[in-house]
Design an enzyme around this catalytic site. Sequence first.
Site, PDB file in Angstrom:
ATOM      1  N   GLU A  46      -5.234   3.753   6.205  1.00  0.00           N
ATOM      2  CA  GLU A  46      -4.936   3.494   4.803  1.00  0.00           C
ATOM      3  C   GLU A  46      -5.647   4.527   3.932  1.00  0.00           C
ATOM      4  O   GLU A  46      -5.159   4.915   2.883  1.00  0.00           O
ATOM      5  CB  GLU A  46      -5.421   2.079   4.447  1.00  0.00           C
TER       6      GLU A  46
ATOM      7  N   SER B  80     -10.816  -0.916   3.214  1.00  0.00           N
ATOM      8  CA  SER B  80     -10.065  -1.027   4.478  1.00  0.00           C
ATOM      9  C   SER B  80      -9.701   0.376   4.966  1.00  0.00           C
ATOM     10  O   SER B  80      -9.078   1.141   4.231  1.00  0.00           O
ATOM     11  CB  SER B  80      -8.772  -1.804   4.268  1.00  0.00           C
TER      12      SER B  80
ATOM     13  N   ARG C 279       0.828  -1.221   0.000  1.00  0.00           N
ATOM     14  CA  ARG C 279       0.000   0.000   0.000  1.00  0.00           C
ATOM     15  C   ARG C 279       0.866   1.277   0.000  1.00  0.00           C
ATOM     16  O   ARG C 279       0.512   2.278   0.620  1.00  0.00           O
ATOM     17  CB  ARG C 279      -0.945   0.041   1.203  1.00  0.00           C
TER      18      ARG C 279
HETATM   19  P1  FAD Z   1      -9.281   8.379  -5.053  1.00  0.00           P
HETATM   20  O1  FAD Z   1      -9.988   7.966  -3.806  1.00  0.00           O
HETATM   21  O2  FAD Z   1      -9.948   9.358  -5.946  1.00  0.00           O
HETATM   22  O3  FAD Z   1      -7.836   8.929  -4.658  1.00  0.00           O
HETATM   23  C1  FAD Z   1      -7.015   8.195  -3.780  1.00  0.00           C
HETATM   24  C2  FAD Z   1      -5.667   8.950  -3.650  1.00  0.00           C
HETATM   25  O4  FAD Z   1      -4.981   8.943  -4.890  1.00  0.00           O
HETATM   26  C3  FAD Z   1      -5.839  10.430  -3.292  1.00  0.00           C
HETATM   27  O5  FAD Z   1      -4.738  10.803  -2.494  1.00  0.00           O
HETATM   28  C4  FAD Z   1      -5.773  11.139  -4.638  1.00  0.00           C
HETATM   29  O6  FAD Z   1      -5.296  12.467  -4.519  1.00  0.00           O
HETATM   30  C5  FAD Z   1      -4.777  10.275  -5.382  1.00  0.00           C
HETATM   31  N1  FAD Z   1      -5.033  10.192  -6.836  1.00  0.00           N
HETATM   32  C6  FAD Z   1      -6.121   9.648  -7.442  1.00  0.00           C
HETATM   33  N2  FAD Z   1      -5.968   9.703  -8.774  1.00  0.00           N
HETATM   34  C7  FAD Z   1      -4.778  10.310  -9.018  1.00  0.00           C
HETATM   35  C8  FAD Z   1      -4.068  10.665 -10.200  1.00  0.00           C
HETATM   36  N3  FAD Z   1      -4.548  10.426 -11.409  1.00  0.00           N
HETATM   37  N4  FAD Z   1      -2.867  11.296 -10.070  1.00  0.00           N
HETATM   38  C9  FAD Z   1      -2.362  11.569  -8.840  1.00  0.00           C
HETATM   39  N5  FAD Z   1      -2.981  11.252  -7.693  1.00  0.00           N
HETATM   40  C10 FAD Z   1      -4.168  10.620  -7.774  1.00  0.00           C
HETATM   41  N6  FAD Z   1      -7.860  -0.961  -2.397  1.00  0.00           N
HETATM   42  C11 FAD Z   1      -7.001  -1.997  -2.555  1.00  0.00           C
HETATM   43  O7  FAD Z   1      -5.783  -1.789  -2.747  1.00  0.00           O
HETATM   44  N7  FAD Z   1      -7.444  -3.292  -2.510  1.00  0.00           N
HETATM   45  C12 FAD Z   1      -8.738  -3.603  -2.318  1.00  0.00           C
HETATM   46  O8  FAD Z   1      -9.094  -4.774  -2.285  1.00  0.00           O
HETATM   47  C13 FAD Z   1      -9.667  -2.534  -2.151  1.00  0.00           C
HETATM   48  N8  FAD Z   1     -10.982  -2.784  -1.939  1.00  0.00           N
HETATM   49  C14 FAD Z   1     -11.847  -1.754  -1.763  1.00  0.00           C
HETATM   50  C15 FAD Z   1     -13.204  -2.048  -1.564  1.00  0.00           C
HETATM   51  C16 FAD Z   1     -14.134  -1.040  -1.408  1.00  0.00           C
HETATM   52  C17 FAD Z   1     -15.586  -1.383  -1.180  1.00  0.00           C
HETATM   53  C18 FAD Z   1     -13.704   0.315  -1.476  1.00  0.00           C
HETATM   54  C19 FAD Z   1     -14.701   1.431  -1.347  1.00  0.00           C
HETATM   55  C20 FAD Z   1     -12.358   0.625  -1.659  1.00  0.00           C
HETATM   56  C21 FAD Z   1     -11.415  -0.407  -1.818  1.00  0.00           C
HETATM   57  N9  FAD Z   1     -10.055  -0.159  -2.010  1.00  0.00           N
HETATM   58  C22 FAD Z   1      -9.176  -1.202  -2.202  1.00  0.00           C
HETATM   59  C23 FAD Z   1      -9.542   1.223  -1.987  1.00  0.00           C
HETATM   60  C24 FAD Z   1      -9.663   1.962  -3.351  1.00  0.00           C
HETATM   61  O9  FAD Z   1     -10.586   1.332  -4.176  1.00  0.00           O
HETATM   62  C25 FAD Z   1      -8.306   2.035  -4.062  1.00  0.00           C
HETATM   63  O10 FAD Z   1      -7.368   2.709  -3.254  1.00  0.00           O
HETATM   64  C26 FAD Z   1      -8.416   2.752  -5.407  1.00  0.00           C
HETATM   65  O11 FAD Z   1      -7.212   2.610  -6.126  1.00  0.00           O
HETATM   66  C27 FAD Z   1      -8.741   4.233  -5.256  1.00  0.00           C
HETATM   67  O12 FAD Z   1      -9.022   4.735  -6.546  1.00  0.00           O
HETATM   68  P2  FAD Z   1      -9.777   6.124  -6.737  1.00  0.00           P
HETATM   69  O13 FAD Z   1      -9.688   6.487  -8.184  1.00  0.00           O
HETATM   70  O14 FAD Z   1     -11.132   6.038  -6.167  1.00  0.00           O
HETATM   71  O15 FAD Z   1      -8.852   7.089  -5.878  1.00  0.00           O
HETATM   72  N1  EPU Z   2     -10.778 -11.011  10.072  1.00  0.00           N
HETATM   73  C1  EPU Z   2     -11.491 -11.164  11.237  1.00  0.00           C
HETATM   74  N2  EPU Z   2     -12.540 -10.314  11.447  1.00  0.00           N
HETATM   75  C2  EPU Z   2     -12.901  -9.357  10.572  1.00  0.00           C
HETATM   76  C3  EPU Z   2     -12.159  -9.184   9.391  1.00  0.00           C
HETATM   77  C4  EPU Z   2     -11.083 -10.038   9.148  1.00  0.00           C
HETATM   78  O1  EPU Z   2     -11.182 -12.021  12.053  1.00  0.00           O
HETATM   79  O2  EPU Z   2     -13.868  -8.645  10.838  1.00  0.00           O
HETATM   80  C5  EPU Z   2      -9.683 -11.941   9.795  1.00  0.00           C
HETATM   81  C6  EPU Z   2     -10.074 -12.915   8.668  1.00  0.00           C
HETATM   82  O3  EPU Z   2     -10.761 -14.036   9.161  1.00  0.00           O
HETATM   83  C7  EPU Z   2      -8.727 -13.290   8.091  1.00  0.00           C
HETATM   84  C8  EPU Z   2      -7.893 -12.014   8.286  1.00  0.00           C
HETATM   85  O4  EPU Z   2      -8.548 -11.248   9.293  1.00  0.00           O
HETATM   86  O5  EPU Z   2      -8.135 -14.322   8.822  1.00  0.00           O
HETATM   87  C9  EPU Z   2      -7.731 -11.195   7.012  1.00  0.00           C
HETATM   88  O6  EPU Z   2      -9.023 -10.833   6.510  1.00  0.00           O
HETATM   89  P1  EPU Z   2      -9.336 -10.703   4.917  1.00  0.00           P
HETATM   90  O7  EPU Z   2      -8.855 -11.908   4.207  1.00  0.00           O
HETATM   91  O8  EPU Z   2     -10.760 -10.309   4.785  1.00  0.00           O
HETATM   92  O9  EPU Z   2      -8.401  -9.541   4.409  1.00  0.00           O
HETATM   93  P2  EPU Z   2      -7.914  -8.187   5.069  1.00  0.00           P
HETATM   94  O10 EPU Z   2      -6.503  -8.381   5.511  1.00  0.00           O
HETATM   95  O11 EPU Z   2      -8.873  -7.713   6.092  1.00  0.00           O
HETATM   96  C10 EPU Z   2      -6.868  -7.242   2.894  1.00  0.00           C
HETATM   97  C11 EPU Z   2      -6.850  -5.928   2.190  1.00  0.00           C
HETATM   98  C12 EPU Z   2      -8.094  -5.793   1.344  1.00  0.00           C
HETATM   99  C13 EPU Z   2      -8.114  -6.923   0.311  1.00  0.00           C
HETATM  100  C14 EPU Z   2      -8.125  -8.250   1.056  1.00  0.00           C
HETATM  101  C15 EPU Z   2      -8.013  -9.435   0.120  1.00  0.00           C
HETATM  102  C16 EPU Z   2      -5.537  -4.362   3.503  1.00  0.00           C
HETATM  103  C17 EPU Z   2      -5.546  -3.183   4.407  1.00  0.00           C
HETATM  104  N3  EPU Z   2      -6.738  -4.829   3.128  1.00  0.00           N
HETATM  105  O12 EPU Z   2      -7.952  -7.216   3.820  1.00  0.00           O
HETATM  106  O13 EPU Z   2      -8.037  -4.558   0.655  1.00  0.00           O
HETATM  107  O14 EPU Z   2      -9.246  -6.827  -0.524  1.00  0.00           O
HETATM  108  O15 EPU Z   2      -6.986  -8.314   1.951  1.00  0.00           O
HETATM  109  O16 EPU Z   2      -6.727  -9.494  -0.402  1.00  0.00           O
HETATM  110  O17 EPU Z   2      -4.463  -4.849   3.132  1.00  0.00           O
HETATM  111  C18 EPU Z   2      -8.629  -2.241   0.779  1.00  0.00           C
HETATM  112  O18 EPU Z   2      -7.427  -1.986   0.695  1.00  0.00           O
HETATM  113  O19 EPU Z   2      -9.496  -1.346   0.834  1.00  0.00           O
HETATM  114  C19 EPU Z   2      -9.066  -3.635   0.809  1.00  0.00           C
HETATM  115  C20 EPU Z   2     -10.344  -3.973   0.946  1.00  0.00           C
END
Ligand code: FAD
Ligand code: EPU
Length: 342
Positions: free
Chosen positions: A336, A240, A165
Amino acid sequence: MIEFRHDVDLRSLHTFGTPARARTVIELHSQDDAAEAADWLRARGTSSLVLGGGSNVLFRKNVDTPILLNRIKGIEVVSEDASSVEVAAGAGENWHGFVEHCIGHDWCGVENLALIPGNVGAGPMQNIGAYGVELKSVFESLDAVELATGEVHRFSRSDCRFGYRESIFKKPPHKGRYLITRVNFRLKKVPDFNTSYGAIEDQLEMMGVRELSIRAIADAVIHIRRSKLPDPREIGNAGSFFKNPVIDEDAFRRFHAEHPLAPHYPAGEGYVKLAAGWLIDQAGWKGFREGDAGVHNRQALVLVNYGKAHGNEVYSLSERIQQDVEAKFGVQLEREVNVIEA
Ligand code: FAD
Ligand code: EPU
C-alpha cells in the site's frame, strides 16, 4: 515565489525516518508557485516527485528528481445551504488539522478519519479510509496542475474513479502527472453518524457516551488508533504497509474452508476482503525484528523502523512477508505504501 533547497536530508520529511537525501526540494505555497514549478520543470525536461506529509512513502535510495513539497494552505467555505456546506482546503493543510476544523464547525463527514497522518492533497490519491468511512463519501472535486503543461484541471468524484485505496492518480497514465493543489469537500450540517465499525461502538460505550456527536466519534477513533498504531514520532512507519487483499468468491470458499476463523468483509459483488494483518500475524511475523526493521507488535500490518533501518531493509522484510503469506495461505499481498526507487 518558489523556494529551492539543495542536498536535503529527507529524514524529517517522511514518517518512516529511513535515510535518504534529495538533490533538490522545491517548496510550494500557492497555486501560482505550482504553475511556476511546472514551468521550471518543463524548461529542464525533468520529471518530479510530489511530497505531502511523507506518511505513505518508503525511500529506497537518494532522490535525483526534484521533490515538490506541497505546503499550499487555506480552508474556506465555497457555498452552503441549510443541510450541507462545500469546503475547499489547500492540499498542504495537515489532514487532522482539517478534520478538527470541521469538528469545530459542526460539519459532519470526516470525524471517522481523525488522526490519519499526512496532508489533504494526498487524501484523494489513495482515497484514504478508516473506521467505516472513505474520503470519497465527502469528496466533491479537486484542482490539480498538470506538470507537463502547467494547465489546471478540475476532477469530479467520478473522474477520480475511487476504489479501495485507489484512484486514477495511482495508475498510468495519470500517475506522477499531476500536482493536486486544492480539494473540495461536501460536508453535512445535520448529524449523519457512521458507527458501523464495531470497535467504535465498543469504544463509545467504554467512554460512557450517551448522546452521539461528531466530537465523541472522533475521540473514539483517536483513542482506538492510539491504542494500536505506532506514533511515527516515536517509531518510524507509514501505517499499513500492505493493502487488505480482495479475492473472488471461489478463492474465498477454498480459503475459508481451511481458515474458518479468518476475519473477512464483503468487498462488492462476488468479492471478499481479507485482513492482511491477521494473515501476517498468523504467519508468525508479529513483533519480528531484524536489525532496526520490524513488524509492529500490536498491528502486524505495520512495518516499522526502530531507528537506523535502511529503506532497503524494510523493503526486503516486506518481500519475505509476501513470500511467506503466499506460501502459507495462497494469498498475494500488494504494497500500500508508495515505494520510491529513484
Ligand atoms: P505522502 O506520503 O507525502 O504522499 C503519498 C503519495 O501521494 C505519494 O505518491 C505522493 O507523490 C502523492 N502525493 C502527495 N501529495 C500530493 C499532491 N498534492 N499532489 C499529487 N500527489 C501527491 N491511510 C489511510 O488511508 N487510512 C489510515 O487509517 C491510515 N493510517 C495511518 C497511520 C499511520 C501511523 C501512518 C504513518 C499512516 C497512515 N495512513 C493511513 C497512510 C497515510 O497517512 C495516508 O496515505 C496519507 O493520505 C498520506 O498523506 P501524505 O501527505 O503524508 O502523503
Ligand atoms: N488483526 C490481527 N492481527 C494483527 C492485526 C490485525 O489478527 O496484528 C486482525 C484484527 O483482529 C481484525 C482484522 O485483522 O480482525 C483487521 O484489523 P484492524 O481492524 O486493525 O484493521 P486493518 O484491516 O488492519 C485497516 C486499514 C487501516 C485503518 C483500519 C481501520 C488497510 C490496509 N488498513 O486496517 O488503515 O486505519 O482498517 O479502519 O485497509 C493505513 O491505511 O495505513 C491504515 C492504518
